[in-house]
Motif scaffolding. Structure first.
Motif, PDB file in Angstrom:
ATOM      1  N   TYR A 132      -9.038  58.373 -70.193  1.00  0.00           N
ATOM      2  CA  TYR A 132      -9.078  58.852 -68.806  1.00  0.00           C
ATOM      3  C   TYR A 132      -8.794  60.350 -68.751  1.00  0.00           C
ATOM      4  N   ILE A 222     -10.276  57.622 -62.028  1.00  0.00           N
ATOM      5  CA  ILE A 222      -9.845  57.810 -63.413  1.00  0.00           C
ATOM      6  C   ILE A 222      -8.328  57.901 -63.513  1.00  0.00           C
ATOM      7  N   VAL A 228      -2.831  61.618 -66.546  1.00  0.00           N
ATOM      8  CA  VAL A 228      -2.613  60.168 -66.581  1.00  0.00           C
ATOM      9  C   VAL A 228      -1.453  59.770 -67.486  1.00  0.00           C
TER      10      VAL A 228
ATOM     11  N   SER B  48      -1.491  56.066 -61.860  1.00  0.00           N
ATOM     12  CA  SER B  48      -1.166  55.768 -63.251  1.00  0.00           C
ATOM     13  C   SER B  48       0.245  55.198 -63.342  1.00  0.00           C
TER      14      SER B  48
END
Lengths: 335, 143
Positions: A132, A222, A228, B48
């Motif tokens: 990602y 993403i 991330v 995330s």
């Protein structure tokens, strides 16, 4: 180098670091509250970004097994340090020691330095070993290439106009602060400058990775992209560098298009007093540009796809800025 | 500073669907809409698990989702809170005797708070967050 100059540089750098971090977080708090009010919500308290930073600093800092640790940990530091460095070159008020390094750098240097925080994010993303983040890094690179065109055209127009008007040091920010560009052009050139202002206001959200140009960080598709794998302290450093960069980019637009100071109009009393008033006025100008370029835009529209971002920056915004350049040149030669 | 003080003012949530029918997801997302406006309390959704403090789980855990659930739980940096939304995660709900269930959420990872309902309403989810923070604070003062 004399001792007092050394002290001034060190003290000034510390002061600008403090201003960049605290001011950037405060401005992002204002941004969040204004955005909430526009959606008829109450929204978070003004100090919410400070609370977020405090929490992130106290959380566990995970380095993924696939990451390259020294790059992964180094990238956030480079991003924050380079964002603060640009702040040292930007004129902020009529006080004599602003900008701190104004004599040693110009617009071209700022253009290059502005690439550094974004590049640090790309390096951090690529070194985190997540697919990602890799996609996010590629998108960030493409976005950087896209918004450089209108940005460069704007800088070229300013420098060309100042050279044509026979001003000394045309690329220097001190020159720009001393001679507002609007005073050098006629009505047609004024329209051209307005077009350039529109182009720069559209470049700002791309430069800062905000909606509608936040494809590199798109958290719904993403999962946060470049960031991330970042958590805890490293994530906080990236958010801080983004907050400082927000001030840098908007301050650059203010310095290019709205360099007037309060003391120009009301006459300077005590230089320190005038400088303080100008600094407050500068913060107001900053918030106004930030509201138009970031808050209003991010509430009004959704996210563009990455191919649309390139299209918009090269065709639409590029055309606007080139038209501005042509109008400014026409103003000088034909009319 | 104690976790309850920092997390209480700024709680970033990550949604995890471990096999839910999507009813609870709709209510969870409704919780962050302007009508309920949980950003007032510093709660926001993140993309995330590395950014998250709160794991909001919906649904019974299916065979394929169990290892993913364990992995996402491990990816969240400490200190972390887990809230299980909906009756499916508590007991299996309508799917209690399905051949494909590994069991309720608390057999896979530790759960701090259960919010019942099919689906659980936004008010109930906010109440669950408030109660889990109060319990965290109480645990810290007694420790």
């Amino acid at each position: 180098m004399s001792l007092s100059l050394l002290l001034l540089v060190i003290g000034g750098t510390l002061a600008m670091t403090l201003f960049g971090i605290l001011g950037g977080l405060a401005f992002s708090g204002i941004d969040r509250v204004l955005a909430a009010r526009m959606q008829s919500r109450i929204g978070p308290p003004l100090r919410q970004p400070f609370l977020d930073m405090l929490k992130l600093m106290l959380k566990q800092n995970i380095v993924p097994a696939n990451a390259i640790p020294w790059l992964f940990n180094g990238a956030p530091l480079i991003a924050l340090a380079s964002a603060i460095t640009i702040l040292l070159y930007i004129p902020m008020s009529s006080l004599q020691w602003f900008p701190l390094l104004g004599l040693h750098g110009d617009l071209i240097l700022i253009m290059y330095l502005l690439i550094l925080p974004a590049l640090a994010m790309v390096v951090g993303g690529l070194s985190s070993g997540s697919p990602y983040a890799t996609i996010g890094a590629q998108r960030e690179m493409v976005t950087m290439i896209a918004y450089e065109l209108p940005f460069a055209v704007t800088v070229i127009t300013f420098a060309w106009k100042l050279v044509q008007a026979d001003v000394a040091h045309p690329f220097s920010l001190a020159t720009l602060a001393a001679t507002p560009i609007w005073t050098l052009v006629g009505p047609v050139g004024g329209v051209g400058l307005l077009l350039l202002l529109v182009a720069m206001l559209l470049v700002a959200p791309g430069e800062l990775g905000r909606i509608p140009f936040d494809a590199p960080e798109a958290e719904t598709e993403i999962a946060g992209g470049l960031l991330v794998e970042y958590s805890g302290r490293n994530l906080a450093l990236f958010y801080l560098s983004l907050a400082v960069k927000t001030i840098v980019v908007t301050a650059l637009i203010v310095a290019l298009f709205f360099p007037w100071n309060l003391s120009d109009w009301f006459g300077a009393g005590h230089p320190l007093l005038a400088g303080a008033a100008d600094a407050v006025f500068f913060l107001l100008k900053l918030e106004l540009v930030m509201f138009v370029a970031i808050t209003l835009v991010r509430i009004s529209v959704a996210r563009f796809r990455i191919n649309q971002i390139v299209d918009i920056y090269w065709k639409n915004v590029g055309a606007i800025s080139l038209l501005g350049l042509i109008l400014v040149m026409a103003d000088a030669y034909i009319l | 500073m104690k976790p309850s003080q920092t997390l209480g003012k700024s709680l970033w949530a990550f949604l995890f669907n471990s096999g839910s029918c999507n009813g609870c997801e709709i209510e969870m997302v409704a919780t962050v809409t302007p009508r309920y406006d949980v950003e007032r309390f510093g709660i926001k959704l993140v993309g995330s698990p590395r950014h998250a403090d709160l794991l909001l789980i919906s649904g019974p855990v299916t065979r394929n989702m169990a290892p993913r659930l364990k992995r996402v739980y491990a990816q969240i940096p400490d200190p972390k809170i887990v809230i299980c939304c909906g009756v499916c995660g508590i007991s299996g709900g309508a799917f209690y005797d399905s051949y494909n269930l590994i069991g309720p959420v608390d057999q896979i990872i530790p759960v701090d708070m259960y919010v019942p309902g099919c689906p659980s309403r936004p008010e109930a989810i906010i109440d669950g967050v408030v109660k889990v923070l109060a319990r965290l604070e109480a645990a810290e003062t007694s420790a």
